[in-house]
Design a protein around this motif. Sequence first.
Motif, PDB file in Angstrom:
ATOM      1  N   UNK A 178       0.645  -1.673  -0.305  1.00  0.00           N
ATOM      2  CA  UNK A 178       0.095   0.055  -0.063  1.00  0.00           C
ATOM      3  C   UNK A 178       0.952   1.176  -0.133  1.00  0.00           C
ATOM      4  N   UNK A 179       2.156   1.259   0.587  1.00  0.00           N
ATOM      5  CA  UNK A 179       2.830   2.165   0.825  1.00  0.00           C
ATOM      6  C   UNK A 179       4.041   2.538  -0.526  1.00  0.00           C
ATOM      7  N   UNK A 180       3.864   1.310  -1.531  1.00  0.00           N
ATOM      8  CA  UNK A 180       4.169   1.515  -2.534  1.00  0.00           C
ATOM      9  C   UNK A 180       4.022   2.350  -3.634  1.00  0.00           C
ATOM     10  N   UNK A 181       5.204   3.509  -4.558  1.00  0.00           N
ATOM     11  CA  UNK A 181       5.352   4.736  -4.642  1.00  0.00           C
ATOM     12  C   UNK A 181       4.617   4.314  -6.096  1.00  0.00           C
ATOM     13  N   UNK A 182       4.589   5.359  -7.395  1.00  0.00           N
ATOM     14  CA  UNK A 182       3.915   5.554  -8.242  1.00  0.00           C
ATOM     15  C   UNK A 182       2.327   5.257  -8.792  1.00  0.00           C
TER      16      UNK A 182
END
Length: 306
Positions: free
Chosen positions: A171-175
């Motif tokens: 859930x914290x992944x960027x992009x």
Amino acid sequence: MKHLMHSAAVLAFSAPAVLADATIPQGFESARMTSAEVNLHYVRDGGPGETVILMHGWPQTWASWVEVMPLLSADYDVIAVDLRGVGQSDKPEGGYDKTTMATDIMALMDELDISSANIVGHDIGGMTAFAFASQFPEATTTVTIIDVPIPGTPTFDAISVDPRAWHFAFHAAQGNIPEVLTAGREAFYYGAFLQKFDAGAGGITETEIAITVDAYSDPQTAAAGFNWYRAFAQDAEDNKAFMETRLEMPVLGLNAGRLSPVPYVRDMLAPLATTVEGRAFDSGHWIAETRPEELSATLDDFFKRH
């Protein structure tokens, strides 16, 4: 509400509108703030006694408390809130760190002329509850944190690298990675998540899945939910500063016994407050849905003793 177990087939359903609308309990009314920079939606009964503010987690809405609310309403002024980014609350691009989200709750109290409240938070709401009590101790009668590790604690560090908490990193992944991968698959993704963390307790119904799918199918709400996780690093820094001073109000830590048989939330909070109580329930993560009577009784007893 009747608790049902589901087969994998339910994960593929699309949430019909008839299921997606949460029923407001009798005696409660839906309203929205009007005076703050970020205005929240809330459901309130305006009952007698002290105010209780209920904050939900991910991926939920105010409706996660729908079975608890009427059980507390006889003795309390009960308010269930849609957190920033969810439901009918405003959905700004930023401000999803829990320090800022706690200021939303303080703004709600100011608008409603509430000087102090029993603050109750589950999951992300529990992180927000900790930030609220740390920033606004004079406005916190008691604080209850339910089934969540607090960023900045050794407990959070241990849980965040546990494979069972895989969703923290995803859930914290960027992009916009989680946004793109879950778009169009909301019924499967959110339904699977709710059932997995139910841990076989039977606390999640088709209605509750439908409410979540309906709410988080909105792209802004989906992004807000993921941004709650993206803010964990900032939350940890903020909380480490908060932890330099112990919480002085009574603190209650509750968790799901099917996921952790020891009262880990209480143990996590013990070094952070002067008065800490706690227990583990025989339920999965969704304690309010699975054990509403037991949870309500526990909260009522805690409030009345303090």
